[in-house]
Design a protein around this motif. Structure first.
Motif, PDB file in Angstrom:
ATOM      1  N   GLY A   1      -6.574 -12.813   7.236  1.00 60.55           N
ATOM      2  CA  GLY A   1      -7.138 -11.856   8.079  1.00 60.55           C
ATOM      3  C   GLY A   1      -6.612 -10.379   8.109  1.00 60.55           C
ATOM      4  O   GLY A   1      -6.241  -9.927   6.963  1.00 60.55           O
ATOM      5  N   ILE A   2      -6.383 -10.028   9.177  1.00 60.75           N
ATOM      6  CA  ILE A   2      -5.844  -8.707   9.527  1.00 60.75           C
ATOM      7  C   ILE A   2      -4.379  -8.485   8.981  1.00 60.75           C
ATOM      8  O   ILE A   2      -3.937  -7.774   8.598  1.00 60.75           O
ATOM      9  N   GLY A   3      -3.669  -9.771   8.990  1.00 60.39           N
ATOM     10  CA  GLY A   3      -2.148  -9.767   8.555  1.00 60.39           C
ATOM     11  C   GLY A   3      -2.345  -9.701   7.207  1.00 60.39           C
ATOM     12  O   GLY A   3      -1.382  -8.937   6.617  1.00 60.39           O
ATOM     13  N   SER A   4      -3.243 -10.096   6.574  1.00 60.59           N
ATOM     14  CA  SER A   4      -3.179  -9.965   5.089  1.00 60.59           C
ATOM     15  C   SER A   4      -3.491  -8.459   4.623  1.00 60.59           C
ATOM     16  O   SER A   4      -3.094  -7.841   3.842  1.00 60.59           O
ATOM     17  N   GLY A   5      -4.381  -7.925   5.234  1.00 62.27           N
ATOM     18  CA  GLY A   5      -4.763  -6.626   5.191  1.00 62.27           C
ATOM     19  C   GLY A   5      -3.709  -5.674   5.558  1.00 62.27           C
ATOM     20  O   GLY A   5      -3.738  -4.543   4.623  1.00 62.27           O
ATOM     21  N   SER A   6      -3.169  -5.942   6.530  1.00 60.77           N
ATOM     22  CA  SER A   6      -1.879  -4.881   6.806  1.00 60.77           C
ATOM     23  C   SER A   6      -0.673  -5.043   5.811  1.00 60.77           C
ATOM     24  O   SER A   6      -0.274  -4.157   5.388  1.00 60.77           O
ATOM     25  N   ALA A   7      -0.585  -6.334   5.195  1.00 63.96           N
ATOM     26  CA  ALA A   7       0.299  -6.646   4.027  1.00 63.96           C
ATOM     27  C   ALA A   7       0.069  -5.752   2.850  1.00 63.96           C
ATOM     28  O   ALA A   7       0.962  -5.182   2.260  1.00 63.96           O
ATOM     29  N   ASN A   8      -1.389  -5.703   2.846  1.00 62.48           N
ATOM     30  CA  ASN A   8      -1.792  -4.932   1.416  1.00 62.48           C
ATOM     31  C   ASN A   8      -1.608  -3.572   1.750  1.00 62.48           C
ATOM     32  O   ASN A   8      -0.949  -2.955   0.856  1.00 62.48           O
ATOM     33  N   LEU A   9      -1.932  -2.995   2.863  1.00 66.79           N
ATOM     34  CA  LEU A   9      -1.724  -1.469   3.098  1.00 66.79           C
ATOM     35  C   LEU A   9      -0.180  -1.212   3.170  1.00 66.79           C
ATOM     36  O   LEU A   9       0.452  -0.031   2.698  1.00 66.79           O
ATOM     37  N   ASN A  71      -9.001  -2.672  11.610  1.00 68.79           N
ATOM     38  CA  ASN A  71      -9.329  -3.981  11.143  1.00 68.79           C
ATOM     39  C   ASN A  71      -9.530  -4.333   9.754  1.00 68.79           C
ATOM     40  O   ASN A  71     -10.653  -4.942   9.233  1.00 68.79           O
ATOM     41  N   VAL A  72      -8.601  -3.964   8.866  1.00 74.99           N
ATOM     42  CA  VAL A  72      -8.777  -4.114   7.632  1.00 74.99           C
ATOM     43  C   VAL A  72      -8.378  -5.573   7.198  1.00 74.99           C
ATOM     44  O   VAL A  72      -7.308  -6.068   7.779  1.00 74.99           O
ATOM     45  N   GLY A  73      -9.279  -6.192   6.776  1.00 77.10           N
ATOM     46  CA  GLY A  73      -9.048  -7.507   6.234  1.00 77.10           C
ATOM     47  C   GLY A  73      -8.554  -8.036   5.021  1.00 77.10           C
ATOM     48  O   GLY A  73      -8.496  -7.060   4.254  1.00 77.10           O
ATOM     49  N   GLY A  74      -8.242  -9.358   4.813  1.00 71.77           N
ATOM     50  CA  GLY A  74      -7.829  -9.770   3.433  1.00 71.77           C
ATOM     51  C   GLY A  74      -7.856 -11.287   3.439  1.00 71.77           C
ATOM     52  O   GLY A  74      -8.560 -11.901   4.221  1.00 71.77           O
ATOM     53  N   SER A  78      -4.683 -12.782  -1.015  1.00 70.64           N
ATOM     54  CA  SER A  78      -4.294 -11.136  -1.525  1.00 70.64           C
ATOM     55  C   SER A  78      -3.197 -10.653  -0.739  1.00 70.64           C
ATOM     56  O   SER A  78      -3.053  -9.698  -1.246  1.00 70.64           O
ATOM     57  N   ALA A  79      -2.611 -11.174   0.125  1.00 73.90           N
ATOM     58  CA  ALA A  79      -1.495 -10.704   1.170  1.00 73.90           C
ATOM     59  C   ALA A  79      -0.434 -10.299   0.137  1.00 73.90           C
ATOM     60  O   ALA A  79       0.070 -11.209  -0.793  1.00 73.90           O
ATOM     61  N   THR A  87      -6.414  -5.669  -5.963  1.00 73.83           N
ATOM     62  CA  THR A  87      -6.681  -6.815  -5.201  1.00 73.83           C
ATOM     63  C   THR A  87      -6.883  -6.646  -3.580  1.00 73.83           C
ATOM     64  O   THR A  87      -7.448  -7.268  -3.142  1.00 73.83           O
ATOM     65  N   GLY A  88      -6.089  -5.825  -3.046  1.00 80.12           N
ATOM     66  CA  GLY A  88      -6.217  -5.542  -1.528  1.00 80.12           C
ATOM     67  C   GLY A  88      -7.596  -4.932  -1.162  1.00 80.12           C
ATOM     68  O   GLY A  88      -8.124  -5.401  -0.238  1.00 80.12           O
TER      69      GLY A  88
END
Length: 140
Positions: A1-9, A71-74, A78-79, A87-88
């Motif tokens: 979820g949000i943790g993965s999106g934040s990791a990608n950013l 709320n960027v997801g993933g 993909s994290a 990927t992100g």
């Protein structure tokens, strides 16, 4: 979820920051490889010059905060891939961020702005980082 999106950013912003801070001493290909690939190409420099972790940690944390706020997801798979192979952005798109302009803002505009601000602060103003700290070895 949000943790993965934040990791990608965070990893995207780390890549962009390393590219911007080292652009004056690296070839165009070396600089572009940060944008389309990964910051891992700087690992030897990071270990040789640990102070490079300071600006990278700061911009990555700010980018992660951006991910949480927007709320960027993933996905778990993909994290941490960032923008490599798209990927992100594709994971964010598939988990709910269906607005292409918002994805461009999240994965290009904001990371570039943070990278440039880190460059101005840590390279130009404080002289904490020297561009030569980020010199990539030349390909033979």
């Amino acid at each position: 979820g949000i943790g993965s999106g934040s990791a990608n950013l965070g990893i995207t912003t780390a890549s962009f920051t390393l590219a911007v801070m080292g652009a004056s001493v690296n070839s165009l290909g070396g600089t572009l490889s940060h944008f389309i690939g990964t910051p891992k190409i700087q690992m030897a420099n990071m270990l040789k010059t640990p102070k490079l972790f300071v600006p990278i940690g700061i911009v990555s944390a700010l980018a992660g905060l951006e991910g949480a706020i927007l709320n960027v997801g993933g996905t778990p798979a993909s994290a941490g891939f960032g923008i490599s192979g798209l990927t992100g952005p594709l994971a964010a798109f598939s988990t709910g961020t269906n607005n292409i302009l918002l994805l461009l803002l999240e994965f290009i505009v904001i990371p570039l702005a943070l990278a440039y601000l880190a460059y101005l602060l840590f390279v130009k103003k404080l002289h904490f980082i020297q561009p030569l700290d980020l010199k990539l070895p030349e390909a033979e």
